[in-house]
Structure formats: C-alpha cells, structure tokens
Design an enzyme around this catalytic site. Sequence first.
Site, short mmCIF file in Angstrom:
data_model
loop_
_atom_site.label_atom_id
_atom_site.label_comp_id
_atom_site.label_asym_id
_atom_site.label_seq_id
_atom_site.Cartn_x
_atom_site.Cartn_y
_atom_site.Cartn_z
N TYR A 70 -20.00 -13.55 26.06
CA TYR A 70 -19.76 -12.95 25.78
C TYR A 70 -20.48 -13.13 23.85
CZ TYR A 70 -17.16 -11.69 28.97
OH TYR A 70 -16.52 -11.10 30.51
N CYS B 26 -2.64 -0.20 8.69
CA CYS B 26 -2.07 -1.64 8.27
C CYS B 26 -0.80 -1.32 9.09
CB CYS B 26 -2.28 -1.49 7.27
SG CYS B 26 -3.79 -2.10 6.44
N CYS C 230 -0.85 6.22 6.89
CA CYS C 230 -2.43 5.51 7.27
C CYS C 230 -2.05 4.74 8.91
CB CYS C 230 -3.07 4.79 6.15
SG CYS C 230 -4.58 3.68 6.60
N CYS D 90 1.26 -1.22 0.10
CA CYS D 90 -0.47 0.47 0.08
C CYS D 90 0.42 0.84 0.27
CB CYS D 90 -0.38 0.41 1.54
SG CYS D 90 -1.80 1.41 1.65
N CYS E 246 -9.15 0.86 -0.31
CA CYS E 246 -8.47 0.25 0.57
C CYS E 246 -8.39 -1.07 0.65
CB CYS E 246 -8.81 0.84 2.38
SG CYS E 246 -7.93 0.00 3.25
N CYS F 165 -9.38 -11.38 21.31
CA CYS F 165 -8.50 -10.88 20.29
C CYS F 165 -6.72 -10.40 21.03
CB CYS F 165 -9.87 -9.63 19.44
SG CYS F 165 -10.49 -8.70 20.79
#
Length: 457
Positions: free
Chosen positions: A316, A82, A79, A73, A161, A412
């Site tokens: 959750y 990423c 940005c 990219c 993107c 995560c």
Amino acid sequence: MMIKQGMKATITIDSIAAGGDGVGRIDGMAVFVPNTCRGDEAEIVLNKVKSGCAYGTVTKILQPSSCRRADFCALSGACGGCDFAHMTYSEQLLVKHQIVQDALTRIGGFKDVSLSDTLPAPRPERYRNKMVFPFGRDEAGYVRGGFFAQNSHTLVPLDDCRQGDEAVSRYLFAVVEYLEETRTTLYDEKTGRGAARRLFVRLAEGTKEAMVVLVANTKKLKEPQVLIDKLLAVESDYEIKSIMLNIHTKPNNLVLGEQNKVLYGKDTISDVLCGLTFSIGAHSFYQINSPQTERLYNTALDMAELCGNETILDLYCGIGTISLFAAKRAKKVIGVEIVRQAIENAKENAAKNGIINTEFMLGSAESIAPKLAQTGLSPSVVVLDPPRKGAEASALDAIIKMNPEKVVYVSCNPATLARDAKYLCAHGYHLKKATPVDMFPNTSHVECCVLLCRTQQ
Ligand code: SAH
C-alpha cells in the site's frame, strides 16, 4: 427505569469511544453522545435505543468538563468536519491514546502493550494540505463553499476553515466569484443536473506549490480563463502550479471523477518531504499533515531498525513516500500499490531523487503479495499502510509465508489494525510496541504505528 426513545436524562460522560462520541451510562446502559468531553455533565435526549446501548444528543451542558474549549470554531457541532473541536488539544491526545489502547485490548486481545504517549502534531491547526469543499447556495441565494453537516449532505457554508491554510480560503473565494460571475450552475445531487460539484485544493508545504481543481459535471467550463485569472490573482504564500477541471459526471459520492483536464500549468505539483522530492497528482494518496508525516515515517523506520542490508516490502505504498525514504537506509525496497497514477508517480519520484534500489508494482496487495511469496521473496521487513478497512487475509497470509523478521504496520484505523495484528500474532509474531500519532488534530481520527516481531521458535 424504562429507557425509551425521546426520553430526557442527565448523564456524565466518562469515556470517548472510537468514532468520537462521548459515552456515559443510564441505569448501566451505555449511551453514546456526540460533541461531548470526558467529565461533562449534560442533559440529553435519547434519539435511538437499541438492545444493548442508546444514542443521545445534548440539549444542555449542565456542568462543563475542564477539558472543554469554546473558542476553536464557531461552526463546531454544526459542521461535520471537526468532531473534537470542542476539546482541548492535550485532552485530544489522551483520548486518542485511550482509543488505540481500547482497540488493542478489546479487538486485538493484547494485554500489557507497550503503548507510547500520542505523538502530538507540530501544528494542531491549519495543518491540512488537502481540502475539499462542496458548493451550495446560502439563504440569500449566493453561491458558497463549505462542508456537509454531520451525517448529511446539507451544506454548512464557511469563509475560512482553521484546519486549512488561509491560501485555501482565498482560492475558495476566487472560485465562488468565478461561479457567480459566469453564472455556472451548481450540481444537484437529486437531479444529477448542474455543473460545479466541488473544489479540491492541494498544497505542497515543502515547496509552496498549489494545485486547484474544480470538480464539475461537464467536459467544458464556461470561460475558463476567468477562473484562471482570478486564481492567479490571489495573494498568498503559495504559487499555483496546476489548475484543472476534473470531469465528474457520475452520480456517486466520490470526490473526483476519473478524468482531469489541465487548464493551467501541469497535472502534478512537487513537494519536499523527508528531504526527498515528490510529484503528486490529484488522484494519488498523499498524507494530509506534512510536518507530522515526517514524524510518522521516522517512527515507522525507527521501529524497523534498518542497518542497510535489508530487503523491504512496502505494501500500500501510494506514491512511494515510505519506500523512497526507507531506500536510503536499506538494500532494496519493493512497493505495491493499486492506483495506477500513484505507481506512475512513485516511479517518477524514484528517478527524480536518483534512487535506484526501488521497484514499484501495480496491483492489489492481496494479489501481488501472494505472488511475491510464491517466488520465494523473503524480505527482512514488511511495512504496510493499508486504507481504513485494513489488510485482506490473503495479504496477511502472504506476509506470514514470507516470514519477515519485522512487520511495521501503519494504520489510520485502530480497529482493523488490532484485528490484523491479532491475526499475525496467532501466526508467529508478537506485538513489541505501538505509538499513536496525531495526524488529524481536532478530529477523532488517529494514526498508529505498530512493531510486530517474529517470535523465535
Ligand atoms: N504509504 C503511503 C500510502 C498509504 S494510504 C503513504 O504514506 O503515503 C493507502 C494506500 O493504499 C493508498 O495509496 C491506496 O490507493 C492504496 N490501496 C488501497 N487498497 C489497496 C490494495 N488492495 N492493494 C494495494 N494498495 C491499495
């Protein structure tokens, strides 16, 4: 050598820390340097020095690592999206394995963990099914969508993107045209004035349905029909089933305000995941990488080794994805979730799929799990998939009290996963195995699925 702020130095990066920064050493002191790879030799400038570590930025790459790539990219580094864009995909997988390993060892105190290789994503780019773009103006004064630069609210405008489907870029273009044509004002964070805040797009890969939401600081958009016409004229593989105005008048950083106003279609879209149909609203959590989600859920349920007569507690649970997938292989599943719309979606999803052995409860895991433990519920498997901050101690205590044979923890955030797993292991469990799953290619984020088994007394 005195290590001081503003100092220039040459450094070799030898590892990547949680959060994505490269780490090298100057005179034994750890220095964190973003946008680097293991093996890079770089000239850096130190912009912050603390007592035990320092932070630097690259001024020149002297010897690039063989793990570098330059072609992903053009906005890489500028940005904030990423932070692994500059790394080859195979290296990203190795680094994520290391990040999980480090968390389990250093935070969890686990030794000799059976940690599998990182499960690669089936598609390492254009995988995101949800994209959110803030608006701003470029130097020429034109309205643009884009992302914020790293650690800032300065817009980096973009036309396309590579993390999202091309349909999303086309919707963004249509919305920008609408904003220009109708002279809709843009929201200004400093003054709290102006209308258009963000574009939110959600795609359902299994059905090719799309939801487009304009988040704005107003109850009424100018000429909404112009927006609808422009969006419906976009050619793509997706069909727009929902166009909404999300009314967001509060001066906070949340993406969405509380209220949605349907401008076209419905307030949900449907997706097919793991052979089940799901209704998803704008406010409900939905895993952002659909093909990899199927592999994540399969990994989790394989760990649970269900034989059909289990009662499962899914804490959750979101819109009930894991619950409903597990319900096909168990006697009963109870899902617990704090967001009202998600629980409504979960109930609707059970009915839609003809699944009758699930029950969904609205409330926090930390308040509901202790009540369930109190009533004597004793599930054989507890699945939990909390947000980044992990589970509250009271939720973990309730799990310990319910004494399930297996706990499958999907997370995560390896740091809170390691912390919570350590707690469970201090109370009768042992960590059997762990699998890092790459849900977020080109970023430093990593999902992980862990099996904890009750230790026989
Ligand atoms: N398992 C689901 C959702 C995981 S994301 C899936 O794979 O789609 C985490 C979910 O926890 C979100 O839906 C979030 O709304 C919910 N949540 C956050 N804090 C919570 C809490 N304290 N108690 C219960 N649910 C919570």
